[in-house]
Write a protein that holds these residues in place. Structure first.
Motif, PDB file in Angstrom:
ATOM      1  N   ASP A  69       1.962  23.216 -57.731  1.00  0.00           N
ATOM      2  CA  ASP A  69       0.848  22.378 -57.280  1.00  0.00           C
ATOM      3  C   ASP A  69      -0.208  23.211 -56.540  1.00  0.00           C
ATOM      4  OD1 ASP A  69       2.027  20.157 -58.405  1.00  0.00           O
ATOM      5  OD2 ASP A  69       2.835  19.395 -56.509  1.00  0.00           O
ATOM      6  N   ALA A  70       0.230  24.165 -55.752  1.00  0.00           N
ATOM      7  CA  ALA A  70      -0.708  25.025 -55.036  1.00  0.00           C
ATOM      8  C   ALA A  70      -1.506  25.901 -55.999  1.00  0.00           C
ATOM      9  CB  ALA A  70       0.034  25.886 -54.021  1.00  0.00           C
ATOM     10  N   LEU A  71      -0.884  26.305 -57.099  1.00  0.00           N
ATOM     11  CA  LEU A  71      -1.604  27.098 -58.101  1.00  0.00           C
ATOM     12  C   LEU A  71      -2.613  26.247 -58.861  1.00  0.00           C
ATOM     13  CD1 LEU A  71       1.211  29.305 -59.669  1.00  0.00           C
ATOM     14  CD2 LEU A  71      -0.635  30.046 -58.176  1.00  0.00           C
ATOM     15  N   VAL A  72      -2.203  25.057 -59.249  1.00  0.00           N
ATOM     16  CA  VAL A  72      -3.048  24.178 -60.055  1.00  0.00           C
ATOM     17  C   VAL A  72      -4.187  23.584 -59.222  1.00  0.00           C
ATOM     18  CG1 VAL A  72      -3.061  22.029 -61.382  1.00  0.00           C
ATOM     19  CG2 VAL A  72      -1.211  23.658 -61.693  1.00  0.00           C
ATOM     20  N   ASP A  73      -3.888  23.195 -58.006  1.00  0.00           N
ATOM     21  CA  ASP A  73      -4.876  22.535 -57.150  1.00  0.00           C
ATOM     22  C   ASP A  73      -4.807  23.148 -55.746  1.00  0.00           C
ATOM     23  OD1 ASP A  73      -6.806  20.774 -56.244  1.00  0.00           O
ATOM     24  OD2 ASP A  73      -5.357  19.160 -55.869  1.00  0.00           O
ATOM     25  N   PRO A  74      -5.322  24.383 -55.601  1.00  0.00           N
ATOM     26  CA  PRO A  74      -5.191  25.062 -54.315  1.00  0.00           C
ATOM     27  C   PRO A  74      -6.002  24.363 -53.227  1.00  0.00           C
ATOM     28  CG  PRO A  74      -6.604  26.328 -55.773  1.00  0.00           C
ATOM     29  CD  PRO A  74      -6.063  25.177 -56.576  1.00  0.00           C
ATOM     30  N   PRO A  75      -5.530  24.460 -51.990  1.00  0.00           N
ATOM     31  CA  PRO A  75      -6.297  23.876 -50.887  1.00  0.00           C
ATOM     32  C   PRO A  75      -7.574  24.697 -50.677  1.00  0.00           C
ATOM     33  CG  PRO A  75      -4.444  25.128 -50.035  1.00  0.00           C
ATOM     34  CD  PRO A  75      -4.302  25.094 -51.529  1.00  0.00           C
ATOM     35  N   PRO A  76      -8.587  24.099 -50.065  1.00  0.00           N
ATOM     36  CA  PRO A  76      -9.818  24.858 -49.803  1.00  0.00           C
ATOM     37  C   PRO A  76      -9.533  25.978 -48.801  1.00  0.00           C
ATOM     38  CG  PRO A  76      -9.893  22.706 -48.740  1.00  0.00           C
ATOM     39  CD  PRO A  76      -8.651  22.745 -49.574  1.00  0.00           C
ATOM     40  N   PRO A  77     -10.320  27.060 -48.869  1.00  0.00           N
ATOM     41  CA  PRO A  77     -10.083  28.169 -47.942  1.00  0.00           C
ATOM     42  C   PRO A  77     -10.350  27.755 -46.494  1.00  0.00           C
ATOM     43  CG  PRO A  77     -12.053  28.561 -49.273  1.00  0.00           C
ATOM     44  CD  PRO A  77     -11.412  27.321 -49.795  1.00  0.00           C
ATOM     45  N   ASN A  78      -9.456  28.208 -45.617  1.00  0.00           N
ATOM     46  CA  ASN A  78      -9.645  27.926 -44.189  1.00  0.00           C
ATOM     47  C   ASN A  78     -10.488  29.048 -43.561  1.00  0.00           C
ATOM     48  OD1 ASN A  78      -7.935  30.092 -43.789  1.00  0.00           O
ATOM     49  ND2 ASN A  78      -6.156  28.828 -43.317  1.00  0.00           N
ATOM     50  N   ALA A  79     -10.743  28.933 -42.287  1.00  0.00           N
ATOM     51  CA  ALA A  79     -11.601  29.904 -41.594  1.00  0.00           C
ATOM     52  C   ALA A  79     -11.038  31.322 -41.678  1.00  0.00           C
ATOM     53  CB  ALA A  79     -11.786  29.488 -40.140  1.00  0.00           C
ATOM     54  N   GLU A  80      -9.740  31.463 -41.514  1.00  0.00           N
ATOM     55  CA  GLU A  80      -9.127  32.802 -41.553  1.00  0.00           C
ATOM     56  C   GLU A  80      -9.280  33.438 -42.938  1.00  0.00           C
ATOM     57  OE1 GLU A  80      -7.680  34.837 -39.166  1.00  0.00           O
ATOM     58  OE2 GLU A  80      -8.630  33.383 -37.845  1.00  0.00           O
ATOM     59  N   LEU A  81      -9.092  32.660 -43.990  1.00  0.00           N
ATOM     60  CA  LEU A  81      -9.238  33.187 -45.345  1.00  0.00           C
ATOM     61  C   LEU A  81     -10.695  33.589 -45.607  1.00  0.00           C
ATOM     62  CD1 LEU A  81      -7.974  33.895 -48.027  1.00  0.00           C
ATOM     63  CD2 LEU A  81      -8.299  31.522 -48.749  1.00  0.00           C
ATOM     64  N   ARG A  82     -11.647  32.764 -45.178  1.00  0.00           N
ATOM     65  CA  ARG A  82     -13.056  33.101 -45.363  1.00  0.00           C
ATOM     66  C   ARG A  82     -13.403  34.391 -44.603  1.00  0.00           C
ATOM     67  NH1 ARG A  82     -13.480  27.504 -45.026  1.00  0.00           N
ATOM     68  NH2 ARG A  82     -14.100  27.545 -42.837  1.00  0.00           N
ATOM     69  N   ALA A  84     -11.290  36.843 -43.828  1.00  0.00           N
ATOM     70  CA  ALA A  84     -10.649  37.964 -44.530  1.00  0.00           C
ATOM     71  C   ALA A  84     -11.435  38.332 -45.784  1.00  0.00           C
ATOM     72  CB  ALA A  84      -9.212  37.594 -44.893  1.00  0.00           C
ATOM     73  N   PHE A  85     -11.943  37.343 -46.503  1.00  0.00           N
ATOM     74  CA  PHE A  85     -12.708  37.618 -47.715  1.00  0.00           C
ATOM     75  C   PHE A  85     -14.017  38.324 -47.370  1.00  0.00           C
ATOM     76  CE2 PHE A  85     -15.663  36.415 -51.153  1.00  0.00           C
ATOM     77  CZ  PHE A  85     -14.996  37.032 -52.202  1.00  0.00           C
ATOM     78  N   ALA A  86     -14.670  37.887 -46.311  1.00  0.00           N
ATOM     79  CA  ALA A  86     -15.918  38.532 -45.888  1.00  0.00           C
ATOM     80  C   ALA A  86     -15.651  39.986 -45.507  1.00  0.00           C
ATOM     81  CB  ALA A  86     -16.534  37.771 -44.714  1.00  0.00           C
ATOM     82  N   LYS A  87     -14.554  40.223 -44.819  1.00  0.00           N
ATOM     83  CA  LYS A  87     -14.190  41.598 -44.433  1.00  0.00           C
ATOM     84  C   LYS A  87     -13.929  42.455 -45.682  1.00  0.00           C
ATOM     85  CE  LYS A  87     -10.839  44.070 -41.581  1.00  0.00           C
ATOM     86  NZ  LYS A  87      -9.675  43.948 -40.700  1.00  0.00           N
ATOM     87  N   TYR A  88     -13.252  41.870 -46.655  1.00  0.00           N
ATOM     88  CA  TYR A  88     -12.967  42.567 -47.922  1.00  0.00           C
ATOM     89  C   TYR A  88     -14.295  42.904 -48.639  1.00  0.00           C
ATOM     90  CZ  TYR A  88     -11.776  43.128 -52.841  1.00  0.00           C
ATOM     91  OH  TYR A  88     -11.696  43.587 -54.122  1.00  0.00           O
ATOM     92  N   GLN A  89     -15.189  41.924 -48.725  1.00  0.00           N
ATOM     93  CA  GLN A  89     -16.463  42.140 -49.398  1.00  0.00           C
ATOM     94  C   GLN A  89     -17.254  43.245 -48.716  1.00  0.00           C
ATOM     95  OE1 GLN A  89     -16.058  40.944 -52.306  1.00  0.00           O
ATOM     96  NE2 GLN A  89     -17.822  39.593 -52.458  1.00  0.00           N
ATOM     97  N   LYS A  90     -17.255  43.246 -47.398  1.00  0.00           N
ATOM     98  CA  LYS A  90     -17.983  44.274 -46.650  1.00  0.00           C
ATOM     99  C   LYS A  90     -17.385  45.666 -46.888  1.00  0.00           C
ATOM    100  CE  LYS A  90     -19.861  45.275 -42.140  1.00  0.00           C
ATOM    101  NZ  LYS A  90     -20.024  44.866 -40.759  1.00  0.00           N
TER     102      LYS A  90
END
Length: 93
Positions: A69-82, A84-90
């Motif tokens: 279910d998590a793969l098919v319909d993942p929850p929206p990204p939380n603040a920590e994930l956003r 981490a993604f911004a840090k990765y992009q940078k």
């Protein structure tokens, strides 16, 4: 008819005491194999078991449903994930 056996190029040498060699020889005889054939087959069985234990994940039916279910319909990204993604992009820049 050509033979399709694989060429054996690897070699493994071990040192062991006479008692251990005798036990291996007796066990190999029971399986109608040479000591080398017996040791290789037995070692490979154990190696495959160890690899499975460390590389294959098994889930209960309930856990599989949660995972799927998590793969098919993942929850929206939380603040920590956003964050981490911004840090990765940078870091990619």
């Amino acid at each position: 008819m050509p033979r399709t056996a694989q060429t054996k190029e690897g070699r493994l040498q071990i040192r062991l005491d006479a008692t251990s060699k005798g036990v291996l020889q007796r066990a190999a005889n029971y399986r109608h194999k040479t000591v080398s054939q017996f040791v290789l087959a037995t070692a490979l069985e154990e190696a495959e078991r160890v690899v499975r234990e460390n590389e294959v994940a098994s889930l209960s039916s309930a856990d599989w449903t949660i995972f799927f279910d998590a793969l098919v319909d993942p929850p929206p990204p939380n603040a920590e994930l956003r964050k981490a993604f911004a840090k990765y992009q940078k870091a990619k820049e």
